[in-house]
Write a protein that holds these residues in place. Structure first.
Motif, PDB file in Angstrom:
ATOM      1  N   GLY A  65      26.258  38.360  22.749  1.00  0.00           N
ATOM      2  CA  GLY A  65      27.652  38.779  22.777  1.00  0.00           C
ATOM      3  C   GLY A  65      28.460  37.697  23.467  1.00  0.00           C
TER       4      GLY A  65
ATOM      5  N   GLU B 276      27.542  40.816  18.746  1.00  0.00           N
ATOM      6  CA  GLU B 276      28.681  41.735  18.923  1.00  0.00           C
ATOM      7  C   GLU B 276      29.772  41.039  19.703  1.00  0.00           C
ATOM      8  OE1 GLU B 276      29.756  43.883  21.817  1.00  0.00           O
ATOM      9  OE2 GLU B 276      28.689  42.481  23.110  1.00  0.00           O
TER      10      GLU B 276
ATOM     11  N   TRP C 134      32.369  36.472  12.139  1.00  0.00           N
ATOM     12  CA  TRP C 134      31.125  37.104  11.713  1.00  0.00           C
ATOM     13  C   TRP C 134      31.030  37.155  10.187  1.00  0.00           C
ATOM     14  CZ3 TRP C 134      29.758  35.662  15.847  1.00  0.00           C
ATOM     15  CH2 TRP C 134      29.621  36.338  17.044  1.00  0.00           C
TER      16      TRP C 134
ATOM     17  N   THR D 109      28.086  43.180   8.344  1.00  0.00           N
ATOM     18  CA  THR D 109      29.060  43.007   9.412  1.00  0.00           C
ATOM     19  C   THR D 109      30.113  44.103   9.317  1.00  0.00           C
ATOM     20  OG1 THR D 109      30.657  41.627   8.198  1.00  0.00           O
ATOM     21  CG2 THR D 109      28.793  40.496   9.234  1.00  0.00           C
TER      22      THR D 109
ATOM     23  N   THR E  52      32.899  52.757  19.294  1.00  0.00           N
ATOM     24  CA  THR E  52      31.798  53.175  20.168  1.00  0.00           C
ATOM     25  C   THR E  52      31.724  54.684  20.372  1.00  0.00           C
ATOM     26  OG1 THR E  52      33.154  52.810  22.147  1.00  0.00           O
ATOM     27  CG2 THR E  52      31.753  50.989  21.410  1.00  0.00           C
TER      28      THR E  52
ATOM     29  N   ARG F  60      34.132  47.313  18.375  1.00  0.00           N
ATOM     30  CA  ARG F  60      33.337  46.103  18.480  1.00  0.00           C
ATOM     31  C   ARG F  60      32.989  45.579  17.085  1.00  0.00           C
ATOM     32  NH1 ARG F  60      34.165  43.988  23.146  1.00  0.00           N
ATOM     33  NH2 ARG F  60      32.206  42.776  23.066  1.00  0.00           N
ATOM     34  N   SER F  61      33.190  44.298  16.909  1.00  0.00           N
ATOM     35  CA  SER F  61      32.787  43.647  15.670  1.00  0.00           C
ATOM     36  C   SER F  61      31.324  43.250  15.811  1.00  0.00           C
ATOM     37  CB  SER F  61      33.650  42.407  15.432  1.00  0.00           C
ATOM     38  OG  SER F  61      33.246  41.735  14.259  1.00  0.00           O
ATOM     39  N   VAL F  62      30.498  43.647  14.851  1.00  0.00           N
ATOM     40  CA  VAL F  62      29.067  43.408  14.957  1.00  0.00           C
ATOM     41  C   VAL F  62      28.553  42.676  13.713  1.00  0.00           C
ATOM     42  CG1 VAL F  62      28.756  45.463  16.374  1.00  0.00           C
ATOM     43  CG2 VAL F  62      28.347  45.600  13.919  1.00  0.00           C
TER      44      VAL F  62
ATOM     45  N   CYS G  96      28.069  45.038  26.776  1.00  0.00           N
ATOM     46  CA  CYS G  96      27.934  45.832  25.559  1.00  0.00           C
ATOM     47  C   CYS G  96      27.408  47.205  25.957  1.00  0.00           C
ATOM     48  CB  CYS G  96      26.949  45.160  24.607  1.00  0.00           C
ATOM     49  SG  CYS G  96      26.549  46.141  23.132  1.00  0.00           S
TER      50      CYS G  96
ATOM     51  N   LEU H 104      22.236  49.769  17.173  1.00  0.00           N
ATOM     52  CA  LEU H 104      22.215  48.518  16.419  1.00  0.00           C
ATOM     53  C   LEU H 104      20.788  48.007  16.261  1.00  0.00           C
ATOM     54  CD1 LEU H 104      25.333  46.692  17.923  1.00  0.00           C
ATOM     55  CD2 LEU H 104      25.159  47.881  15.726  1.00  0.00           C
TER      56      LEU H 104
END
Length: 324
Positions: free
Chosen positions: A61, A130, A139, A155, A160, A171-173, A298, A306
């Motif tokens: 992260g 993340e 991403w 992506t 959350t 959150r961008s993952v 995180c 995840l």
């Protein structure tokens, strides 16, 4: 399998994976050591896959300060440069781009590690990244570049509170793996909407979790945020204990807390702020700047789902249609 976690912080991602974490901040390192998490105190730029030959999973992260709307925004204005640099890296070309803030370029480190592992002939089996939602463009570019290296990639921006975290935080993952398709985890909880009852919404999902459900406080309360919303410092956010917390930041300890009659109450302790990030109540926060450690972490609950998504085998569309 073993994991290496870049920008490991106090351990949000690692509680679900026990990864070897690389972290430069001495305060976060103190917390990790107290929590018994494997840790290397150093700068990720000084290391690479060859230093961790047993690691088959990569997580990370990168610092978000230059990308978040609460910051000056130099990272957001540099997104085109980041994407261009990423493409050069994937082409195995030298990157000469210099960013206004040194922290901005750190978002390229996970890609450097991933490509180096590929070139060594030992590509990571899975990758989990993340960041704040403003990094989604990066991403998305990583997804294309990793796909060209043989990865299956997913992506997106996750909320959350839809995974049991008592806090609204987007959150961008990025999830990638070599073994087969990967999909983002399905929500387990309903999304929070201001003014909508906890009991309303999709009956197939659990209700979102409120602050009052995880904090042991004697009376209902209201939190008056320490920072402006929408970039306007005069627009103070307010949430009651019957709602999830707003995004927990490094300024969480400055939030005022009053009872529903307006009487001042004790501000959040470190343990309480950690609970709002879904850390255990007895997590051994150590060192200085604990509020900043918590705000940068995180949420472990999000990390857990995840990791689960990377371990799961997605069902084919035909199976989903049959089940429906």
């Amino acid at each position: 399998m073993a994991s290496v976690d870049l920008f490991a912080g106090p351990g949000g991602i690692d509680l679900a994976d026990r990864a070897i974490g690389i972290e430069w901040d001495a305060n976060a390192v103190a917390t990790r050591v107290a929590a018994g998490l494997p840790t290397v105190h150093g700068d990720v730029r000084d290391y690479g896959p060859a230093d961790f030959p047993e690691a088959t999973r990569l997580t990370g992260g990168p610092p978000c300060q230059t990308f978040t709307v609460a910051g000056a925004g130099s990272g957001r204005t540099a997104l085109d440069g980041i994407v261009s640099a990423a493409r050069s890296m994937a082409a195995r070309q030298r990157v000469s781009h210099v960013f206004e803030d040194d922290r901005t370029g750190l978002v390229l480190e996970p890609l450097r590690w991933a490509l180096a592992a590929v070139d060594m002939g030992r590509p990571y089996e899975t990758i989990l990244l993340e960041q704040v939602q403003q990094v989604q463009q990066v991403w998305d570019e990583y997804a294309l570049l990793l796909a060209a290296e043989g990865y299956h990639v997913a992506t997106g921006v996750l909320r959350t509170e839809q995974y049991g975290v008592p806090q609204t935080r987007r959150r961008s993952v990025l999830l990638a793996r070599l073994a087969g398709p990967v999909v983002l985890p399905a929500p387990t909880h309903r999304p929070y909407r201001k003014g909508v009852s906890q009991a309303e919404g999709d009956p197939g999902l659990l209700p979102w979790v409120s602050m009052g459900e995880v904090l042991d406080r004697p009376v209902p309360f209201e939190v008056i945020s320490n920072y402006g919303t929408g970039g306007d410092p005069k627009n103070r956010g307010r949430r009651t204990s019957f709602e999830p917390a707003a995004t927990v930041t490094g300024k969480v300890s400055r939030c005022r807390i009053v009872d529903l009659g307006g009487v001042e109450q004790p501000r959040f302790s470190h343990a309480e702020a950690g609970l709002l990030q879904s850390f255990p109540a007895d997590y051994p926060w150590s060192g200085k700047d604990v509020a900043q450690q918590i705000g940068n972490a995180c949420p472990p609950l999000l990390a857990r789902v995840l990791h689960g998504a990377l371990s799961a085998t997605p069902k084919p569309a035909s199976a989903l249609l049959t089940a429906a």
